[in-house]
Design an enzyme around this catalytic site. Structure first.
Site, PDB file in Angstrom:
ATOM      1  N   HIS A 113       0.923  -0.959  -0.341  1.00 18.84           N
ATOM      2  CA  HIS A 113      -0.107   0.094   0.063  1.00 18.84           C
ATOM      3  C   HIS A 113       0.541   1.321  -0.448  1.00 18.84           C
ATOM      4  O   HIS A 113       0.113   2.190  -0.041  1.00 18.84           O
ATOM      5  CB  HIS A 113      -0.838  -0.045   0.825  1.00 18.84           C
ATOM      6  CG  HIS A 113      -1.775  -1.126   1.368  1.00 18.84           C
ATOM      7  ND1 HIS A 113      -3.329  -0.948   2.487  1.00 18.84           N
ATOM      8  CD2 HIS A 113      -2.429  -1.499   0.270  1.00 18.84           C
ATOM      9  CE1 HIS A 113      -3.583  -2.097   1.942  1.00 18.84           C
ATOM     10  NE2 HIS A 113      -3.507  -2.967   0.456  1.00 18.84           N
ATOM     11  N   CYS A 121       6.096  11.861  -7.694  1.00 14.68           N
ATOM     12  CA  CYS A 121       5.859  13.358  -8.926  1.00 14.68           C
ATOM     13  C   CYS A 121       4.928  12.472  -9.691  1.00 14.68           C
ATOM     14  O   CYS A 121       5.104  11.792 -10.785  1.00 14.68           O
ATOM     15  CB  CYS A 121       7.325  13.479  -9.466  1.00 14.68           C
ATOM     16  SG  CYS A 121       6.579  14.907 -10.700  1.00 14.68           S
ATOM     17  N   CYS A 140       9.355  19.007  -7.183  1.00 15.42           N
ATOM     18  CA  CYS A 140      10.053  18.093  -7.269  1.00 15.42           C
ATOM     19  C   CYS A 140      11.314  17.350  -7.218  1.00 15.42           C
ATOM     20  O   CYS A 140      11.794  18.312  -8.373  1.00 15.42           O
ATOM     21  CB  CYS A 140       9.740  17.031  -8.505  1.00 15.42           C
ATOM     22  SG  CYS A 140      10.032  14.918  -9.347  1.00 15.42           S
ATOM     23  N   CYS A 143      12.453  17.071 -11.545  1.00 10.00           N
ATOM     24  CA  CYS A 143      12.047  18.082 -12.879  1.00 10.00           C
ATOM     25  C   CYS A 143      11.578  19.526 -12.063  1.00 10.00           C
ATOM     26  O   CYS A 143      10.855  20.017 -13.083  1.00 10.00           O
ATOM     27  CB  CYS A 143      10.730  16.853 -12.869  1.00 10.00           C
ATOM     28  SG  CYS A 143       8.846  16.957 -12.142  1.00 10.00           S
ATOM     29  N   GLY A 179      -2.291  -8.778  13.010  1.00  8.41           N
ATOM     30  CA  GLY A 179      -2.120  -7.255  13.147  1.00  8.41           C
ATOM     31  C   GLY A 179      -3.358  -6.477  11.884  1.00  8.41           C
ATOM     32  O   GLY A 179      -3.354  -5.956  11.700  1.00  8.41           O
ATOM     33  N   THR A 180      -4.858  -7.531  11.589  1.00  4.22           N
ATOM     34  CA  THR A 180      -5.555  -6.950  10.033  1.00  4.22           C
ATOM     35  C   THR A 180      -6.716  -7.329  10.172  1.00  4.22           C
ATOM     36  O   THR A 180      -6.600  -8.399  11.063  1.00  4.22           O
ATOM     37  CB  THR A 180      -4.452  -7.352   8.697  1.00  4.22           C
ATOM     38  OG1 THR A 180      -5.526  -6.556   8.104  1.00  4.22           O
ATOM     39  CG2 THR A 180      -4.151  -8.561   8.636  1.00  4.22           C
ATOM     40  N   SER A 181      -7.563  -6.281  10.122  1.00  7.16           N
ATOM     41  CA  SER A 181      -9.286  -6.706  10.477  1.00  7.16           C
ATOM     42  C   SER A 181      -9.553  -7.852   9.160  1.00  7.16           C
ATOM     43  O   SER A 181     -10.454  -8.406   9.663  1.00  7.16           O
ATOM     44  CB  SER A 181      -9.493  -5.221  10.332  1.00  7.16           C
ATOM     45  OG  SER A 181      -9.314  -4.779   8.921  1.00  7.16           O
ATOM     46  N   LEU A 206      -5.335  -9.035  18.056  1.00  8.49           N
ATOM     47  CA  LEU A 206      -5.845  -8.538  19.317  1.00  8.49           C
ATOM     48  C   LEU A 206      -7.029  -9.594  19.057  1.00  8.49           C
ATOM     49  O   LEU A 206      -7.865 -10.077  20.760  1.00  8.49           O
ATOM     50  CB  LEU A 206      -6.519  -7.152  18.962  1.00  8.49           C
ATOM     51  CG  LEU A 206      -6.330  -6.811  20.496  1.00  8.49           C
ATOM     52  CD1 LEU A 206      -4.843  -7.206  21.651  1.00  8.49           C
ATOM     53  CD2 LEU A 206      -5.564  -5.208  20.701  1.00  8.49           C
ATOM     54  N   ALA A 223       0.230  -8.330  19.733  1.00  5.91           N
ATOM     55  CA  ALA A 223       1.331  -8.602  18.529  1.00  5.91           C
ATOM     56  C   ALA A 223       2.407  -8.541  19.435  1.00  5.91           C
ATOM     57  O   ALA A 223       3.600  -9.519  19.205  1.00  5.91           O
ATOM     58  CB  ALA A 223       1.504  -7.788  17.915  1.00  5.91           C
TER      59      ALA A 223
HETATM   60  P1  NAD Z   1      -7.589  -2.322  10.511  1.00  3.45           P
HETATM   61  O1  NAD Z   1      -7.010  -0.813  11.463  1.00  3.45           O
HETATM   62  O2  NAD Z   1      -8.887  -2.436   9.169  1.00  3.45           O
HETATM   63  O3  NAD Z   1      -6.570  -3.418  11.700  1.00  3.45           O
HETATM   64  C1  NAD Z   1      -6.403  -3.639  12.767  1.00  3.45           C
HETATM   65  C2  NAD Z   1      -6.270  -5.181  13.447  1.00  3.45           C
HETATM   66  O4  NAD Z   1      -5.666  -4.869  14.324  1.00  3.45           O
HETATM   67  C3  NAD Z   1      -7.693  -5.342  13.959  1.00  3.45           C
HETATM   68  O5  NAD Z   1      -8.476  -6.509  13.996  1.00  3.45           O
HETATM   69  C4  NAD Z   1      -7.713  -4.583  15.621  1.00  3.45           C
HETATM   70  O6  NAD Z   1      -7.781  -6.342  16.537  1.00  3.45           O
HETATM   71  C5  NAD Z   1      -5.876  -5.671  15.682  1.00  3.45           C
HETATM   72  N1  NAD Z   1      -4.739  -5.240  16.049  1.00  3.45           N
HETATM   73  C6  NAD Z   1      -5.065  -3.699  17.178  1.00  3.45           C
HETATM   74  N2  NAD Z   1      -3.439  -3.925  18.492  1.00  3.45           N
HETATM   75  C7  NAD Z   1      -3.257  -4.347  17.711  1.00  3.45           C
HETATM   76  C8  NAD Z   1      -1.924  -5.620  18.529  1.00  3.45           C
HETATM   77  N3  NAD Z   1      -1.990  -4.904  19.839  1.00  3.45           N
HETATM   78  N4  NAD Z   1      -1.046  -6.451  18.425  1.00  3.45           N
HETATM   79  C9  NAD Z   1      -2.482  -7.089  17.575  1.00  3.45           C
HETATM   80  N5  NAD Z   1      -3.363  -7.682  16.520  1.00  3.45           N
HETATM   81  C10 NAD Z   1      -4.017  -5.806  17.468  1.00  3.45           C
HETATM   82  O7  NAD Z   1      -5.777  -2.588   9.659  1.00  3.45           O
HETATM   83  P2  NAD Z   1      -5.371  -3.124   8.586  1.00  3.45           P
HETATM   84  O8  NAD Z   1      -6.231  -4.493   9.084  1.00  3.45           O
HETATM   85  O9  NAD Z   1      -3.497  -3.043   8.388  1.00  3.45           O
HETATM   86  O10 NAD Z   1      -6.403  -2.108   7.495  1.00  3.45           O
HETATM   87  C11 NAD Z   1      -5.774  -1.855   5.878  1.00  3.45           C
HETATM   88  C12 NAD Z   1      -5.349  -0.526   5.708  1.00  3.45           C
HETATM   89  O11 NAD Z   1      -5.028   0.784   7.335  1.00  3.45           O
HETATM   90  C13 NAD Z   1      -4.237  -0.882   5.033  1.00  3.45           C
HETATM   91  O12 NAD Z   1      -3.888   0.501   4.103  1.00  3.45           O
HETATM   92  C14 NAD Z   1      -3.594   0.214   6.468  1.00  3.45           C
HETATM   93  O13 NAD Z   1      -2.430   0.854   4.974  1.00  3.45           O
HETATM   94  C15 NAD Z   1      -3.516   1.244   6.661  1.00  3.45           C
HETATM   95  N6  NAD Z   1      -2.993   1.379   8.073  1.00  3.45           N
HETATM   96  C16 NAD Z   1      -1.602   1.054   8.552  1.00  3.45           C
HETATM   97  C17 NAD Z   1      -1.367   2.122   9.322  1.00  3.45           C
HETATM   98  C18 NAD Z   1       0.258   1.577   9.856  1.00  3.45           C
HETATM   99  O14 NAD Z   1       1.002   2.013   8.161  1.00  3.45           O
HETATM  100  N7  NAD Z   1       1.056   1.676  10.773  1.00  3.45           N
HETATM  101  C19 NAD Z   1      -2.017   2.761  10.456  1.00  3.45           C
HETATM  102  C20 NAD Z   1      -3.591   2.598  10.097  1.00  3.45           C
HETATM  103  C21 NAD Z   1      -3.453   2.515   9.305  1.00  3.45           C
END
Ligand code: NAD
Length: 239
Positions: A113, A121, A140, A143, A179-181, A206, A223
């Site tokens: 992402h 640019c 930039c 350029c 750590g992704t929803s 989580l 995590a």
């Molecule tokens: P999301 O917020 O949708 O989900 C986060 C998940 O992490 C949830 O399921 C939550 O229960 C879990 N979580 C929260 N705290 C936690 C912990 N301490 N340990 C383990 N799990 C934990 O995020 P996502 O699924 O990454 O959503 C995708 C989008 O969010 C991406 O496009 C990303 O670019 C963007 N994003 C990135 C950042 C970053 O770069 N740090 C921050 C916020 C959002």
């Protein structure tokens, strides 16, 4: 954990939550009162570029202040150990725009992402590492045009390097999602891709994610605790 050779690790905002970077859909209302679709789409950038630049200037500043936590460090440890073992592959595919995997010492990181500390640019297509702001309209470095945008994949845009990701998923013996929803596609579908090719699938989160039922195993907790313990298990089994 029998004979694991190739590992794909998908990380999301949850792995950086304990580094102080708020997650996407947290109830503490990340993204500063803006519905994310209002600041993270090409339409939003056309409609109100200053709002979007200000939003990502703040994200960039937050990323620079954050530090890797034990979960990033454990994955970096696994990456280094795996690199020492011939014939084994590892890829960390992150949805995160922070650079905490790299700062923890991981080498094989793919930012599907985009990255907060990169700008793109729109005039000459060059990309540059960027730690400052864009709201003030800097030129930039390649350029000179005032046409820099965040190097972020917005909703409605194509994630980066999908061919590489699908090839790695097809070779994986172990797929781990951390750590992704499971709400944002195509990343949310990687578990099914990996499973279809025979990988064992594990979720470390989580709470149960939207796609929990697709995984062979779900471990729930922070995590910073789950990831180091899981890395220890993988390395023990590989000895
Ligand atoms: P999301 O917020 O949708 O989900 C986060 C998940 O992490 C949830 O399921 C939550 O229960 C879990 N979580 C929260 N705290 C936690 C912990 N301490 N340990 C383990 N799990 C934990 O995020 P996502 O699924 O990454 O959503 C995708 C989008 O969010 C991406 O496009 C990303 O670019 C963007 N994003 C990135 C950042 C970053 O770069 N740090 C921050 C916020 C959002």
């Amino acid at each position: 954990m029998a004979d694991i050779r190739n590992i794909v690790i998908l990380t999301g905002a949850g792995i950086s939550a304990e580094s102080g970077l708020r997650t996407f859909r947290a109830e503490d209302g990340l993204w500063e009162d803006y519905p994310v679709e209002d600041v993270a789409t090409p339409e939003a950038f056309r409609r109100d570029p200053e709002l979007v630049q200000r939003f990502y200037d703040a994200r960039r500043a937050g990323v620079r202040e954050a530090q890797p936590n034990p979960a990033h460090e454990a994955l970096a440890r696994l990456d280094r150990a795996w690199a020492q073992m011939p014939g084994r592959e590892l890829l960390i595919v992150t949805q995160n725009i922070d650079d905490l995997h790299e700062r923890a010492g991981a080498a094989r990181v793919l930012h599907m992402h985009g990255e907060a500390l990169s700008v793109w640019c729109m005039a000459c297509d060059a990309r540059h590492r960027w730690e400052g702001t864009l709201l003030d309209g800097p030129p930039c470095p390649s350029c000179g045009a005032v046409a820099l945008r965040p190097d972020i994949v917005w909703f409605g845009e194509m994630p980066y390097r999908m061919d590489e990701i699908f090839a790695a998923l097809a070779r994986a013996d172990l797929f781990v999602s951390i750590g992704t929803s499971g709400a944002v596609y195509p990343a949310a579908g990687f578990v099914q891709q990996a499973a279809a090719h025979g990988a064992r699938t594990v979720e470390l989160n989580l709470e149960r994610s939207q796609g929990s039922h697709w995984f062979d195993e779900s471990r729930l907790g922070p995590a910073s605790v789950l990831v180091p313990a899981w890395v220890d298990e993988v390395l023990e089994a590989a000895r």
